[in-house]
Scaffold this motif. Structure first.
Motif, short mmCIF file in Angstrom:
data_model
loop_
_atom_site.label_atom_id
_atom_site.label_comp_id
_atom_site.label_asym_id
_atom_site.label_seq_id
_atom_site.Cartn_x
_atom_site.Cartn_y
_atom_site.Cartn_z
N ASP A 124 0.81 -1.22 0.00
CA ASP A 124 0.00 0.00 0.00
C ASP A 124 0.84 1.27 0.00
O ASP A 124 0.28 2.36 -0.11
CB ASP A 124 -0.90 0.03 1.25
N PHE A 125 2.16 1.14 0.16
CA PHE A 125 2.95 2.30 0.53
C PHE A 125 3.94 2.78 -0.51
O PHE A 125 4.76 3.64 -0.23
CB PHE A 125 3.67 2.00 1.86
N GLU A 126 3.89 2.22 -1.72
CA GLU A 126 4.75 2.75 -2.77
C GLU A 126 4.14 2.42 -4.13
O GLU A 126 3.33 1.50 -4.25
CB GLU A 126 6.17 2.20 -2.66
N PRO A 127 4.55 3.19 -5.16
CA PRO A 127 3.95 2.98 -6.49
C PRO A 127 4.29 1.61 -7.05
O PRO A 127 5.29 0.99 -6.69
CB PRO A 127 4.60 4.09 -7.34
N PHE A 128 3.45 1.18 -7.96
CA PHE A 128 3.73 -0.02 -8.74
C PHE A 128 4.68 0.34 -9.87
O PHE A 128 4.90 1.52 -10.15
CB PHE A 128 2.42 -0.63 -9.23
N THR A 129 5.24 -0.66 -10.54
CA THR A 129 6.27 -0.38 -11.55
C THR A 129 5.64 -0.18 -12.93
O THR A 129 4.54 -0.68 -13.22
CB THR A 129 7.29 -1.52 -11.63
N ASP A 130 6.36 0.54 -13.78
CA ASP A 130 5.90 0.70 -15.16
C ASP A 130 5.72 -0.66 -15.84
O ASP A 130 4.80 -0.86 -16.63
CB ASP A 130 6.90 1.55 -15.95
N HIS A 155 -9.83 -4.39 -4.39
CA HIS A 155 -10.24 -5.19 -3.24
C HIS A 155 -10.75 -4.28 -2.13
O HIS A 155 -11.72 -4.58 -1.44
CB HIS A 155 -9.03 -6.02 -2.76
N GLN A 156 -10.09 -3.11 -1.98
CA GLN A 156 -10.49 -2.16 -0.93
C GLN A 156 -11.91 -1.63 -1.16
O GLN A 156 -12.57 -1.18 -0.22
CB GLN A 156 -9.51 -0.99 -0.90
N GLY A 167 -4.59 0.01 -2.94
CA GLY A 167 -4.06 1.13 -2.18
C GLY A 167 -3.94 2.43 -2.94
O GLY A 167 -4.16 2.53 -4.13
N HIS A 168 -3.54 3.43 -2.17
CA HIS A 168 -3.50 4.82 -2.62
C HIS A 168 -2.61 5.02 -3.85
O HIS A 168 -2.86 5.90 -4.67
CB HIS A 168 -3.00 5.68 -1.46
N PHE A 169 -1.55 4.22 -3.98
CA PHE A 169 -0.58 4.46 -5.05
C PHE A 169 -0.98 3.83 -6.38
O PHE A 169 -0.34 4.07 -7.39
CB PHE A 169 0.82 3.96 -4.64
#
Ligand code: ZN
Length: 184
Positions: A124-130, A155-156, A167-169
């Motif tokens: 939840d705490f960092e961006p996903f990758t390109d 899911h949230q 998550g937020h990212f």
């Protein structure tokens, strides 16, 4: 991007790792929902094969303290997309995987019955990758082409208060810009 991308619910863009954790879908049940998740095992660590081991009931309870807590879970998703962008498929999309748990979408409960689950390796705490988006977008496009998908959600969104992923990212704008029906 056509039906030749699929073989009995298996996507040709993914490596296969068969999970025993699935059930047939109810007769006549259409796959209408895609649920996006994040997962990392051990939590916040990337690059191990632990998620694949969890979904295939082969995780070593002695390999990490957290694994001793989760090793008896019988869970699965249809897909995992690793940080490097590799897609792994565990369950045919024509069958029901065990990814959503207690959940509700637009008033209908038990979302596993009518959804496909995609896990993005992450937290939840960092961006996903390109690389993950470069795999996710064609997968979503092929799903929408092959199944009567009416919504892509998180899911949230179907288990609020219980789940916080992806998550937020997670970049929903990119999904929507690709023409996919984001409903949250
Ligand atoms: Zn989830």
């Amino acid at each position: 991007m056509n039906d030749s991308s699929w073989q009995q619910g298996w996507w040709c863009g993914a490596r296969r790792a068969f999970s025993p954790n699935f059930s047939p879908r109810a007769p006549g049940e259409a796959v209408s929902l895609v649920v996006l998740h994040n997962i990392s095992l051990p939590p916040f660590e990337y690059g191990s094969s632990a998620v694949e081991q969890l979904f295939t009931n082969r995780i070593d309870p002695d390999a990490h303290p957290f694994f001793s807590v989760i090793h008896e879970l019988r869970v699965s998703s249809h897909f995992l997309i690793t940080r490097a962008g590799e897609a792994v498929q565990f369950v045919s999309c024509d069958d029901m995987a065990y990814h959503a748990g207690v959940s509700s979408f637009q008033g209908r409960e038990k979302c596993n019955a009518f959804s496909v689950g995609i896990e993005l390796e992450g937290c939840d705490f960092e961006p996903f990758t390109d690389a993950q988006y470069r795999t996710l977008l064609p997968l979503l496009a092929d799903l929408a082409q092959h199944y009567p998908i009416t919504a892509v959600t998180g899911h949230q969104d179907i288990a609020p208060g219980r789940k916080t992923d992806p998550g937020h990212f997670f970049d929903w704008d990119t999904i929507e810009a690709a023409g996919l029906p984001v409903v949250r």
